[in-house]
Design a protein around this motif. Sequence first.
Motif, PDB file in Angstrom:
ATOM      1  N   TYR A  79     -19.749 -55.229 -52.013  1.00 21.53           N
ATOM      2  CA  TYR A  79     -19.822 -53.785 -51.859  1.00 21.53           C
ATOM      3  C   TYR A  79     -20.605 -53.433 -50.593  1.00 21.53           C
ATOM      4  O   TYR A  79     -21.676 -53.981 -50.337  1.00 21.53           O
ATOM      5  N   TRP A  81     -21.846 -49.819 -48.997  1.00 24.43           N
ATOM      6  CA  TRP A  81     -21.932 -48.366 -49.048  1.00 24.43           C
ATOM      7  C   TRP A  81     -22.519 -47.842 -47.735  1.00 24.43           C
ATOM      8  O   TRP A  81     -23.424 -48.445 -47.163  1.00 24.43           O
ATOM      9  N   LEU A 111     -17.599 -46.043 -49.548  1.00 27.84           N
ATOM     10  CA  LEU A 111     -17.705 -47.370 -50.151  1.00 27.84           C
ATOM     11  C   LEU A 111     -16.556 -48.241 -49.661  1.00 27.84           C
ATOM     12  O   LEU A 111     -15.394 -47.826 -49.667  1.00 27.84           O
TER      13      LEU A 111
END
Length: 259
Positions: A79, A81, A111
């Motif tokens: 991930y 962000w 994201l």
Amino acid sequence: MRKSIIFFVALTMLACNKDQAEIAEFNKNCSCAEEVSADFTMEDLASTVPALFDYRTETDTTFEGSYVYFEAKDTNAEYTWYIGSEVIHEKNFTRKMEGSQLIGQQLPMTLVVKKAPNLVCFPNDDGYDSIIKSLTLVDFNSFDYYHNYNHLFEGTFRFKDHLKPGQDSIDVVVELKANGEDGVGYDRALLYGMGHNNTDLELDGTWRITYRQIFFQSGEGYSVQRMHHRMDGIVEIELLKIEGLNDPPPEYHLEGRKL
């Protein structure tokens, strides 16, 4: 060997279009498979105290200075962000959304997700997805909050009660009052036509406020008193009684829309 692999992939793709029973017999994982997704939720926190963490509301708008909980929906992925100037590599986290200069702005929340794709069911999935959602910051002023005529919770609403499925819909007028109005020393909501036998009902003392949800102090025989304006435009009013009372009040779980 290559011909066997091509044949297996083609057969599996066809299996994804078959009936559920046939899929389960050939490849039970394909029917529940999903492409790699960067979708995520943003939830307003009524409190950052762990014991009260369930008091949160999915939202696209929050008061400046509030805490927002972000969570990716896909699991076991990488991930990335982008929240303002900050780069975060977690599946979920909480951030305080502050900055008076940002009030009124739609802030981009980005994201990017990378993950090994399921090429059996999704041969064109490259394992990469990104999404941008906007979060709007608004100012919170207690007086303005209770005197805004475009308020999410004020007006006339038509509701159905989930706890009384055979009952006709009812119209309820909701009015918010600020601390000190009418000589009363607490914030409250007046619900006209909602009480027992169509009497009026008063919810006393706002306990927690987020942009889309108000939690009131427990009282008058209720353990939960809340009003919720959901992302889909549906408004909920939920009143749950305190267990064990000799003369409990009627419970409500209303859902409806503003007229």
